[in-house]
Motif scaffolding. Structure first.
Motif, PDB file in Angstrom:
ATOM      1  N   GLN A   1      91.015   6.088  27.458  1.00  0.00           N
ATOM      2  CA  GLN A   1      90.200   6.449  28.904  1.00  0.00           C
ATOM      3  C   GLN A   1      90.410   8.136  28.665  1.00  0.00           C
ATOM      4  N   GLU A   2      91.660   8.663  28.890  1.00  0.00           N
ATOM      5  CA  GLU A   2      91.875   9.557  28.568  1.00  0.00           C
ATOM      6  C   GLU A   2      91.416  10.482  27.294  1.00  0.00           C
ATOM      7  N   ILE A   3      92.028   9.600  26.418  1.00  0.00           N
ATOM      8  CA  ILE A   3      91.309  10.063  24.971  1.00  0.00           C
ATOM      9  C   ILE A   3      90.147   9.949  24.698  1.00  0.00           C
ATOM     10  N   THR A   4      88.863   9.069  25.165  1.00  0.00           N
ATOM     11  CA  THR A   4      87.950   9.605  25.853  1.00  0.00           C
ATOM     12  C   THR A   4      87.015  10.799  25.795  1.00  0.00           C
ATOM     13  N   ILE A   5      88.077  11.153  27.470  1.00  0.00           N
ATOM     14  CA  ILE A   5      87.293  11.651  28.283  1.00  0.00           C
ATOM     15  C   ILE A   5      87.322  13.708  27.567  1.00  0.00           C
ATOM     16  N   GLN A   6      88.786  13.197  26.622  1.00  0.00           N
ATOM     17  CA  GLN A   6      89.564  14.558  25.731  1.00  0.00           C
ATOM     18  C   GLN A   6      88.510  14.773  25.002  1.00  0.00           C
ATOM     19  N   LEU A   7      88.060  13.221  23.956  1.00  0.00           N
ATOM     20  CA  LEU A   7      86.747  13.717  23.184  1.00  0.00           C
ATOM     21  C   LEU A   7      85.269  14.245  23.329  1.00  0.00           C
ATOM     22  N   TRP A   8      85.031  13.593  24.620  1.00  0.00           N
ATOM     23  CA  TRP A   8      83.738  13.873  25.022  1.00  0.00           C
ATOM     24  C   TRP A   8      83.168  15.344  25.675  1.00  0.00           C
ATOM     25  N   LYS A   9      84.672  15.817  25.888  1.00  0.00           N
ATOM     26  CA  LYS A   9      84.913  17.312  26.230  1.00  0.00           C
ATOM     27  C   LYS A   9      85.124  18.327  24.785  1.00  0.00           C
ATOM     28  N   ALA A  10      85.475  17.932  23.855  1.00  0.00           N
ATOM     29  CA  ALA A  10      85.351  18.253  23.086  1.00  0.00           C
ATOM     30  C   ALA A  10      84.221  18.465  22.184  1.00  0.00           C
ATOM     31  N   TYR A  11      83.560  17.640  21.958  1.00  0.00           N
ATOM     32  CA  TYR A  11      82.339  17.373  21.313  1.00  0.00           C
ATOM     33  C   TYR A  11      80.962  18.577  21.046  1.00  0.00           C
ATOM     34  N   PRO A  12      81.242  18.939  21.975  1.00  0.00           N
ATOM     35  CA  PRO A  12      80.216  20.310  22.190  1.00  0.00           C
ATOM     36  C   PRO A  12      80.429  21.268  20.727  1.00  0.00           C
ATOM     37  N   LYS A  13      81.776  20.963  20.794  1.00  0.00           N
ATOM     38  CA  LYS A  13      81.985  22.029  19.499  1.00  0.00           C
ATOM     39  C   LYS A  13      82.043  21.032  19.046  1.00  0.00           C
ATOM     40  N   PHE A  14      81.959  19.513  18.605  1.00  0.00           N
ATOM     41  CA  PHE A  14      82.293  19.466  17.103  1.00  0.00           C
ATOM     42  C   PHE A  14      80.681  20.016  15.830  1.00  0.00           C
TER      43      PHE A  14
ATOM     44  N   MET B   1      74.497  18.822  29.172  1.00  0.00           N
ATOM     45  CA  MET B   1      75.077  18.491  28.042  1.00  0.00           C
ATOM     46  C   MET B   1      72.732  18.014  27.878  1.00  0.00           C
ATOM     47  N   THR B   2      72.755  17.928  27.001  1.00  0.00           N
ATOM     48  CA  THR B   2      71.366  16.523  26.287  1.00  0.00           C
ATOM     49  C   THR B   2      71.513  15.255  26.047  1.00  0.00           C
ATOM     50  N   HIS B   3      70.141  14.974  26.384  1.00  0.00           N
ATOM     51  CA  HIS B   3      70.329  13.629  26.016  1.00  0.00           C
ATOM     52  C   HIS B   3      70.653  13.068  24.979  1.00  0.00           C
ATOM     53  N   ASP B   4      69.839  13.468  24.164  1.00  0.00           N
ATOM     54  CA  ASP B   4      70.135  13.744  22.498  1.00  0.00           C
ATOM     55  C   ASP B   4      72.140  13.997  22.139  1.00  0.00           C
TER      56      ASP B   4
ATOM     57  N   ILE C   1      85.759  11.908  36.441  1.00  0.00           N
ATOM     58  CA  ILE C   1      84.387  11.078  34.886  1.00  0.00           C
ATOM     59  C   ILE C   1      83.389  10.913  35.360  1.00  0.00           C
ATOM     60  N   ASP C   2      82.845  12.264  33.817  1.00  0.00           N
ATOM     61  CA  ASP C   2      81.480  11.721  33.362  1.00  0.00           C
ATOM     62  C   ASP C   2      81.202  10.541  33.274  1.00  0.00           C
ATOM     63  N   PRO C   3      79.678  10.593  33.927  1.00  0.00           N
ATOM     64  CA  PRO C   3      79.417   9.760  33.680  1.00  0.00           C
ATOM     65  C   PRO C   3      78.504   9.074  32.561  1.00  0.00           C
ATOM     66  N   VAL C   4      78.850   9.590  31.474  1.00  0.00           N
ATOM     67  CA  VAL C   4      78.543   9.073  30.153  1.00  0.00           C
ATOM     68  C   VAL C   4      79.289   8.348  29.710  1.00  0.00           C
ATOM     69  N   LEU C   5      80.886   8.383  30.032  1.00  0.00           N
ATOM     70  CA  LEU C   5      81.530   7.299  29.434  1.00  0.00           C
ATOM     71  C   LEU C   5      81.486   6.117  29.926  1.00  0.00           C
ATOM     72  N   TYR C   6      80.490   5.799  30.653  1.00  0.00           N
ATOM     73  CA  TYR C   6      80.286   4.724  31.475  1.00  0.00           C
ATOM     74  C   TYR C   6      79.378   3.569  30.821  1.00  0.00           C
ATOM     75  N   ARG C   7      78.842   4.593  29.498  1.00  0.00           N
ATOM     76  CA  ARG C   7      77.499   4.397  28.882  1.00  0.00           C
ATOM     77  C   ARG C   7      78.181   3.699  26.975  1.00  0.00           C
TER      78      ARG C   7
ATOM     79  N   ILE D   1      92.092  14.665  17.965  1.00  0.00           N
ATOM     80  CA  ILE D   1      92.021  14.437  19.797  1.00  0.00           C
ATOM     81  C   ILE D   1      92.452  13.974  19.856  1.00  0.00           C
ATOM     82  N   ALA D   2      92.346  12.455  19.632  1.00  0.00           N
ATOM     83  CA  ALA D   2      93.133  11.191  19.348  1.00  0.00           C
ATOM     84  C   ALA D   2      94.527  11.483  19.405  1.00  0.00           C
ATOM     85  N   LEU D   3      94.944  11.774  18.639  1.00  0.00           N
ATOM     86  CA  LEU D   3      96.720  11.524  18.320  1.00  0.00           C
ATOM     87  C   LEU D   3      97.241  13.016  18.993  1.00  0.00           C
ATOM     88  N   ASN D   4      96.699  14.218  18.980  1.00  0.00           N
ATOM     89  CA  ASN D   4      97.357  15.342  20.063  1.00  0.00           C
ATOM     90  C   ASN D   4      96.696  14.713  21.408  1.00  0.00           C
TER      91      ASN D   4
END
Length: 164
Positions: free
Chosen positions: A39-52, A1-4, A86-92, A65-68
């Motif tokens: 936390q779980e919703i955030t993880i699922q959002l991050w996993k799905a974000y590249p496809k957004f 994943m890119t920093h951007d 947990i991906d380190p990005v989530l701590y930011r 995503i959150a409701l599902n």
């Protein structure tokens, strides 16, 4: 994943995290469960974000995503998914304290909403977020007419719960 990509995700999540907090409040009963679901919703959002792709607004995509995630996680006897890797990005993501002062006035309504089934909860949540029936239908994957019919039935059900 890119920093951007990571930076865009964190900014979007921080700007819209009250959506996730509200969903967590509807689907959980205690602060620990609220934190776990957030936390779980955030993880699922991050996993799905590249496809957004940006076809819908970020908040609409986030609702879906959150409701599902909430429905899936708590439908199956409130099981907890492992969250060790947990991906380190989530701590930011800067978590804000969720102030439910205003919502304390709605505690009876929340108690009534918690008596609804998972799909009904999702519909009520979107309705309370001032989503129109088109937006509700898009988020839930149902027709606009079906969203209207279901919402009318839910309103009647809530009236019966609140005024037995």
């Amino acid at each position: 994943m890119t920093h951007d990509l990571e930076h865009k995700f964190v900014n979007q999540l921080e700007a819209n995290q009250n959506i996730v907090h509200k969903i967590c409040k509807i689907y959980t009963d205690c602060p620990d469960a609220h934190k776990d679901l957030f936390q779980e919703i955030t993880i699922q959002l991050w996993k799905a974000y590249p496809k957004f792709r940006g076809d819908a607004k970020f908040s609409t995509w986030m609702y879906r995503i959150a409701l599902n995630t909430a429905i899936t996680l708590y439908r199956k006897s409130k099981r907890r998914l492992p969250t060790d890797n947990i991906d380190p990005v989530l701590y930011r993501v800067k978590a804000i304290d969720y102030d439910d002062t205003e919502e304390q006035q709605l505690s009876l309504m929340y108690d009534a909403i918690k008596q609804l089934n998972d799909i009904e909860k999702a519909l009520v949540f979107l309705y309370l977020e001032d989503k129109n029936y088109y937006e509700i239908s898009e988020t839930m994957g149902i027709t606009e007419i079906n969203a209207r019919v279901k919402m009318n039935r839910i309103k009647k059900k809530l009236r019966n719960i609140l005024n037995p």
